[in-house]
Design an enzyme around this catalytic site. Structure first.
Site, PDB file in Angstrom:
ATOM      1  N   HIS A 307       0.837  -1.108   0.153  1.00 16.54           N
ATOM      2  CA  HIS A 307       0.143   0.111   0.045  1.00 16.54           C
ATOM      3  C   HIS A 307       0.948   1.087   0.008  1.00 16.54           C
ATOM      4  O   HIS A 307       1.933   1.179   0.826  1.00 16.54           O
ATOM      5  CB  HIS A 307      -1.030   0.015   1.179  1.00 16.54           C
ATOM      6  CG  HIS A 307      -2.081   1.032   1.130  1.00 16.54           C
ATOM      7  ND1 HIS A 307      -1.863   2.300   1.260  1.00 16.54           N
ATOM      8  CD2 HIS A 307      -3.291   0.641   0.750  1.00 16.54           C
ATOM      9  CE1 HIS A 307      -3.122   2.920   1.190  1.00 16.54           C
ATOM     10  NE2 HIS A 307      -3.893   2.037   0.747  1.00 16.54           N
ATOM     11  N   ASP A 364      -7.975  -5.359  -0.306  1.00 22.03           N
ATOM     12  CA  ASP A 364      -8.468  -6.070  -1.445  1.00 22.03           C
ATOM     13  C   ASP A 364      -8.160  -7.303  -1.182  1.00 22.03           C
ATOM     14  O   ASP A 364      -8.609  -8.494  -2.142  1.00 22.03           O
ATOM     15  CB  ASP A 364      -7.879  -5.368  -2.970  1.00 22.03           C
ATOM     16  CG  ASP A 364      -8.406  -4.039  -3.181  1.00 22.03           C
ATOM     17  OD1 ASP A 364      -9.602  -3.991  -2.933  1.00 22.03           O
ATOM     18  OD2 ASP A 364      -7.850  -3.110  -3.507  1.00 22.03           O
TER      19      ASP A 364
HETATM   20  N1  ACO Z   1       4.125  -7.724  -4.498  1.00 20.22           N
HETATM   21  C1  ACO Z   1       5.636  -7.665  -4.823  1.00 20.22           C
HETATM   22  N2  ACO Z   1       6.319  -6.449  -4.481  1.00 20.22           N
HETATM   23  C2  ACO Z   1       5.577  -5.238  -4.331  1.00 20.22           C
HETATM   24  C3  ACO Z   1       4.453  -5.364  -4.109  1.00 20.22           C
HETATM   25  C4  ACO Z   1       3.643  -6.492  -4.393  1.00 20.22           C
HETATM   26  N3  ACO Z   1       2.204  -6.462  -4.345  1.00 20.22           N
HETATM   27  N4  ACO Z   1       3.998  -3.980  -3.737  1.00 20.22           N
HETATM   28  C5  ACO Z   1       5.188  -3.420  -3.704  1.00 20.22           C
HETATM   29  N5  ACO Z   1       6.441  -4.208  -3.966  1.00 20.22           N
HETATM   30  C6  ACO Z   1       7.746  -3.843  -4.083  1.00 20.22           C
HETATM   31  C7  ACO Z   1       8.085  -2.881  -5.190  1.00 20.22           C
HETATM   32  O1  ACO Z   1       8.472  -3.740  -6.331  1.00 20.22           O
HETATM   33  C8  ACO Z   1       9.158  -2.089  -4.674  1.00 20.22           C
HETATM   34  O2  ACO Z   1      10.321  -2.824  -4.543  1.00 20.22           O
HETATM   35  P1  ACO Z   1      11.880  -1.942  -4.767  1.00 20.22           P
HETATM   36  O3  ACO Z   1      11.960  -1.133  -3.572  1.00 20.22           O
HETATM   37  O4  ACO Z   1      12.551  -3.157  -4.824  1.00 20.22           O
HETATM   38  O5  ACO Z   1      11.595  -1.483  -6.217  1.00 20.22           O
HETATM   39  C9  ACO Z   1       8.713  -1.909  -3.322  1.00 20.22           C
HETATM   40  O6  ACO Z   1       7.740  -2.821  -3.088  1.00 20.22           O
HETATM   41  C10 ACO Z   1       7.686  -0.518  -3.263  1.00 20.22           C
HETATM   42  O7  ACO Z   1       6.693  -0.656  -3.929  1.00 20.22           O
HETATM   43  P2  ACO Z   1       6.217   0.743  -4.981  1.00 20.22           P
HETATM   44  O8  ACO Z   1       5.504   0.078  -6.325  1.00 20.22           O
HETATM   45  O9  ACO Z   1       7.239   1.574  -5.157  1.00 20.22           O
HETATM   46  O10 ACO Z   1       5.244   1.278  -4.034  1.00 20.22           O
HETATM   47  P3  ACO Z   1       4.105   2.175  -4.468  1.00 20.22           P
HETATM   48  O11 ACO Z   1       3.559   3.083  -3.242  1.00 20.22           O
HETATM   49  O12 ACO Z   1       4.330   2.985  -5.381  1.00 20.22           O
HETATM   50  O13 ACO Z   1       2.515   1.296  -5.009  1.00 20.22           O
HETATM   51  C11 ACO Z   1       0.894  -0.258  -4.688  1.00 20.22           C
HETATM   52  C12 ACO Z   1       1.661   0.850  -3.879  1.00 20.22           C
HETATM   53  C13 ACO Z   1       0.614   0.102  -5.750  1.00 20.22           C
HETATM   54  C14 ACO Z   1      -0.470  -0.591  -3.725  1.00 20.22           C
HETATM   55  C15 ACO Z   1       1.657  -1.845  -4.938  1.00 20.22           C
HETATM   56  O14 ACO Z   1       1.962  -2.183  -3.445  1.00 20.22           O
HETATM   57  C16 ACO Z   1       1.031  -2.902  -5.732  1.00 20.22           C
HETATM   58  O15 ACO Z   1       1.304  -2.712  -6.666  1.00 20.22           O
HETATM   59  N6  ACO Z   1       0.317  -3.415  -5.006  1.00 20.22           N
HETATM   60  C17 ACO Z   1      -0.470  -4.651  -5.793  1.00 20.22           C
HETATM   61  C18 ACO Z   1      -1.691  -4.125  -6.225  1.00 20.22           C
HETATM   62  C19 ACO Z   1      -2.629  -3.918  -5.148  1.00 20.22           C
HETATM   63  O16 ACO Z   1      -2.993  -4.623  -4.196  1.00 20.22           O
HETATM   64  N7  ACO Z   1      -3.443  -2.503  -5.157  1.00 20.22           N
HETATM   65  C20 ACO Z   1      -4.425  -2.126  -4.058  1.00 20.22           C
HETATM   66  C21 ACO Z   1      -3.827  -1.284  -3.253  1.00 20.22           C
HETATM   67  S1  ACO Z   1      -5.330  -0.813  -1.909  1.00 20.22           S
HETATM   68  C22 ACO Z   1      -6.178   0.035  -2.897  1.00 20.22           C
HETATM   69  O17 ACO Z   1      -5.859   1.018  -3.977  1.00 20.22           O
HETATM   70  C23 ACO Z   1      -7.574   0.119  -2.680  1.00 20.22           C
END
Ligand code: ACO
Length: 428
Positions: A307, A364
């Site tokens: 998140h 979710d």
């Molecule tokens: N699985 C694996 N790795 C992940 C995940 C995941 N679900 N989420 C984040 N990471 C990793 C990223 O690859 C990144 O790694 P790095 O530092 O080595 O590059 C690090 O964790 C930080 O992630 P970001 O993408 O930079 O974080 P951001 O805040 O931009 O994204 C997000 C947040 C979009 C929710 C992300 O965690 C994600 O894609 N999750 C999966 C989709 C999801 O469940 N979305 C619903 C969110 S809740 C909502 O909107 C209602």
């Protein structure tokens, strides 16, 4: 003397005001920065940018806290009902009995949806994604209520627009469901409570009398409350920014629905159940999928994990996980996907990759398992999110207008080519 922060640039020091919120959150007001230094700020994805001062929802991502108008989400999810929470978000306080009655009566007066909406819906292939149909129908409502377009109408008239949309939303969602199934659309009935009537319209079939299921209704109240607002997320920011041009409520909410649809936002609930089904079909090997999610050469992510703001447990996920056990138990459903989800969570939460990055299950992760148990089709999961989020979007739109916020218009740092001379490829 209020606090300030100093920025040094080009040999001079600029003092900027520090704004403090009621929960002691601090922000530097960079408004004067450009005039004094010529600098703008750069924050791609708005990871550390406050776009507004809001009195609606408080979220402390480090400590896993979520409050609507000061009330803890745990109390509201447990004891309140969806329309009461909608009132709280939109008007700022919980309603007393008379206010709640007036609110629900006003909603009942506005539930009817124009018959032409059915004609409009019938133009969509039955295979169309429900989120695309939902955003289109909401945007189209302006045509049936042209009086709602005037941004300068009196506050009571704006309130009527708000009530209108809240009232029609469950009807529209159920009609989309009927369209997809090739069944007649069911008319709303003011004798039922809002969520009860939604389940009746959603699940009625012409051949049988529909019996309201209290377990299902109670589960939906909880889920809708948990989704009702979440401060300045992608879809809410979209609603506020579209509304800031004085676009009408239907256009603003329709834009929010489209923003919510994406798999990184509300669309994740559909993706989660598809991911869990895939894991099940491949023998239930959760380690394989955790490793895929960690592999930087693989685009796969653990859907429902991570998140932008929560760096501790998402409090909504905690409540939904408990509700999942309770509701499936009451309904006598043993869904193998629930045990896969729990194992996946357990493995991920012990893995250094997820621990270091503070990646926890989000709202979710477990919600889809409940939706499926109560008969919501997978591609309607995000529509359910939108139904729940509607009061929050409305509250944020209303607050943005009341604050007379300026049109949303970020800046950029240009990195393209400079000053090129045009050379014609042929004579004009
Ligand atoms: N699985 C694996 N790795 C992940 C995940 C995941 N679900 N989420 C984040 N990471 C990793 C990223 O690859 C990144 O790694 P790095 O530092 O080595 O590059 C690090 O964790 C930080 O992630 P970001 O993408 O930079 O974080 P951001 O805040 O931009 O994204 C997000 C947040 C979009 C929710 C992300 O965690 C994600 O894609 N999750 C999966 C989709 C999801 O469940 N979305 C619903 C969110 S809740 C909502 O909107 C209602």
């Amino acid at each position: 003397m209020s606090e300030t922060a100093k920025i040094e640039y080009n040999g001079s020091t600029v003092e900027l005001p520090v704004v403090t919120g009621t929960e002691n959150e601090k922000a530097v007001d960079i408004g004067p920065l450009r005039a004094k230094t010529g600098l703008i700020t750069l924050d791609t994805g708005f990871k550390n940018t406050g776009s507004t001062q809001s009195a609606i929802t408080f979220l402390d991502g480090e400590n896993g806290i979520l409050h609507y108008r000061g009330y803890p989400i745990e109390q509201l999810a447990d004891q309140s009902n969806f329309l009461e929470v909608a009132y709280l978000l939109i008007y700022g306080d919980l309603p007393n009995k008379a206010q709640f009655d007036a609110f629900t009566t006003a909603i009942k007066e506005e539930m009817h949806v124009h018959e032409n909406v059915k004609i409009f819906l019938s133009g969509f292939p039955q295979s169309a994604h429900p989120m695309g149909m939902l955003s289109s129908v909401i945007a189209a409502l302006h045509a049936f209520h042209p009086q709602d377009l005037d941004p300068y109408r009196p506050a009571e008239a704006i309130d009527r627009t708000i009530i209108r949309l809240l009232a029609k939303m469950p009807v529209i969602v159920s009609w989309i469901h009927s369209h997809v199934r090739g069944l007649p659309c069911v008319q709303p009935n003011a004798n039922y409570e809002y969520v009860e009537d939604y389940t009746r319209m959603m699940f009625s079939v012409p051949t049988h009398d529909y019996k309201i299921d209290p377990i299902l209704v109670s589960a939906l109240h909880k889920l809708l409350i948990l989704h009702a607002d979440h401060e300045q997320n992608c879809s809410t920011s979209t609603v506020r920014i579209v509304g800031s041009s004085l676009a009408n409520l239907y256009a603003s909410i329709s834009a929010g629905v489209n923003a919510l649809w994406g798999p990184l936002h509300g669309g994740a609930n559909q993706e989660v159940i598809e991911m869990l089904e895939e894991i099940k079909a491949n023998g239930g090997d959760v380690d394989l999928y955790v490793n895929k999610a960690k592999d930087k050469n693989d685009s796969f992510r653990l859907m429902g994990f991570g998140h932008r703001v929560y760096k501790n447990f998402d409090p909504r996920a905690r409540i939904i996980k408990a509700a999942c056990d309770e509701i499936l138990g009451k309904m006598g459903i043993d869904d193998p996907v629930l045990s896969i989800a729990k194992r996946l969570e357990e493995v991920a939460l012990q893995d250094p990759y997820f621990v270091e990055r503070k990646l926890y299950p989000n709202v979710d992760f477990y919600s889809g398992i409940i939706y499926r148990a109560i008969g919501i089709p997978v591609d309607f999961f995000t529509v359910m999110f939108a139904l729940g989020r509607l009061p929050g979007w409305i509250a944020q739109w209303k607050e943005m207008l009341a604050n007379k916020e300026p049109i949303g218009r970020p800046r950029q740092v240009y990195v393209g080519p400079v000053n090129r001379t045009y050379v014609p490829i042929s004579a004009r």
